[in-house]
Design an enzyme around this catalytic site. Structure first.
Site, PDB file in Angstrom:
ATOM      1  N   GLY A   1      16.772  20.924  24.654  1.00  0.00           N
ATOM      2  CA  GLY A   1      17.932  20.319  24.979  1.00  0.00           C
ATOM      3  C   GLY A   1      18.134  18.708  24.050  1.00  0.00           C
ATOM      4  O   GLY A   1      16.550  18.210  23.182  1.00  0.00           O
ATOM      5  N   GLY A   2      19.142  18.255  24.482  1.00  0.00           N
ATOM      6  CA  GLY A   2      19.160  16.681  23.007  1.00  0.00           C
ATOM      7  C   GLY A   2      17.754  15.723  23.661  1.00  0.00           C
ATOM      8  O   GLY A   2      17.403  14.609  22.978  1.00  0.00           O
ATOM      9  N   MET A   3      17.996  15.840  24.930  1.00  0.00           N
ATOM     10  CA  MET A   3      16.751  14.775  25.317  1.00  0.00           C
ATOM     11  C   MET A   3      15.108  15.479  25.244  1.00  0.00           C
ATOM     12  O   MET A   3      14.438  14.474  25.274  1.00  0.00           O
ATOM     13  CB  MET A   3      16.773  14.422  26.926  1.00  0.00           C
ATOM     14  CG  MET A   3      17.926  13.683  27.055  1.00  0.00           C
ATOM     15  SD  MET A   3      18.474  13.484  28.697  1.00  0.00           S
ATOM     16  CE  MET A   3      16.644  12.654  29.144  1.00  0.00           C
ATOM     17  N   GLY A   4      14.947  16.607  25.390  1.00  0.00           N
ATOM     18  CA  GLY A   4      13.622  17.685  25.413  1.00  0.00           C
ATOM     19  C   GLY A   4      13.382  18.649  25.595  1.00  0.00           C
ATOM     20  O   GLY A   4      14.565  19.639  25.505  1.00  0.00           O
TER      21      GLY A   4
ATOM     22  N   ASP B   1      24.460  15.015  31.825  1.00  0.00           N
ATOM     23  CA  ASP B   1      24.586  16.212  30.795  1.00  0.00           C
ATOM     24  C   ASP B   1      26.179  15.848  31.476  1.00  0.00           C
ATOM     25  O   ASP B   1      27.409  16.602  31.149  1.00  0.00           O
ATOM     26  CB  ASP B   1      24.067  17.241  30.853  1.00  0.00           C
ATOM     27  CG  ASP B   1      23.090  17.511  30.381  1.00  0.00           C
ATOM     28  OD1 ASP B   1      22.732  16.914  29.557  1.00  0.00           O
ATOM     29  OD2 ASP B   1      22.153  18.729  30.785  1.00  0.00           O
TER      30      ASP B   1
ATOM     31  N   LYS C   1       9.543  20.048  31.458  1.00  0.00           N
ATOM     32  CA  LYS C   1      10.023  18.998  30.269  1.00  0.00           C
ATOM     33  C   LYS C   1       9.824  17.963  30.100  1.00  0.00           C
ATOM     34  O   LYS C   1       9.289  16.568  30.816  1.00  0.00           O
ATOM     35  CB  LYS C   1      11.518  18.097  31.440  1.00  0.00           C
ATOM     36  CG  LYS C   1      12.427  17.885  30.592  1.00  0.00           C
ATOM     37  CD  LYS C   1      13.703  17.205  31.015  1.00  0.00           C
ATOM     38  CE  LYS C   1      14.900  16.644  29.912  1.00  0.00           C
ATOM     39  NZ  LYS C   1      16.417  16.415  31.127  1.00  0.00           N
TER      40      LYS C   1
ATOM     41  N   GLY D   1      13.384  26.517  26.593  1.00  0.00           N
ATOM     42  CA  GLY D   1      14.540  25.993  26.310  1.00  0.00           C
ATOM     43  C   GLY D   1      14.515  24.811  25.566  1.00  0.00           C
ATOM     44  O   GLY D   1      13.279  23.905  25.446  1.00  0.00           O
TER      45      GLY D   1
END
Length: 177
Positions: free
Chosen positions: A66-69, A177, A86, A64
């Site tokens: 996401g916005g941070m990693g 989140d 992550k 996956g």
């Protein structure tokens, strides 16, 4: 996360439209806040590949982004145990320091509804958190596979989420989140 649960209920809940609008506004504000705090010249997006070694871990798959990693399923070389790595997109010293503080706090948090952090590693100058691997679909995939879910199951999911976030807040950790 909760918006997917709310959406699966359809119009069974009173005021569902109000709840949906509130969730959409909260997502927008969180997204804007996240983009302001994580945008910058030191943005870094390492692309790890299957078989690559990171410290004591071997990358098995990307799971996956996401916005941070980015998230990767990794296996400990000597123990054979599965974990998630992550890797943050930012490499600035302030972000690395914050990650270490958050990793330390989260590593002490033990709750059945919170995935524990077990290690912090360096990934080519970026920081990475090692967490327990939880096998199964994310909420969006679950809803796509199962379709609308009964209200009692939505309630069970929401209670578990709230208990986990509540435990984190009691420990001084704010989930972004």
């Amino acid at each position: 996360l909760l918006s997917g649960l709310i959406d699966s209920c359809g119009d069974e809940l009173p005021q569902i439209g109000v709840a949906r609008r509130a969730m959409a506004e909260a997502r927008l504000q969180a997204s804007l806040s996240l983009s302001r705090s994580f945008a910058g010249p030191d943005t870094y997006s390492p692309e790890l590949v299957t078989g690559q070694r990171v410290d004591r871990y071997v990358v098995e798959a990307s799971v996956g982004r996401g916005g941070m990693g980015s998230l990767y399923r990794v296996r400990h070389q000597r123990l054979g145990s599965l974990h998630v790595l992550k890797v943050l997109h930012r490499t600035s010293s302030s972000v690395r320091e914050r990650l270490v503080r958050e990793g330390q706090a989260q590593s002490r948090l033990r709750h059945p509804n919170v995935v524990p952090v077990t290690d912090i590693v360096d990934v080519d100058g970026a920081s990475g958190l090692i967490m327990d691997f939880v096998d199964g679909p994310n909420l969006a995939d679950f809803l796509r596979q199962e379709g609308p879910i009964p209200l009692n199951q939505v309630d069970t999911f929401a209670q578990q989420i709230i208990k986990g976030v509540g435990a984190a807040h009691k420990a001084g950790i704010v989930h972004r989140d």
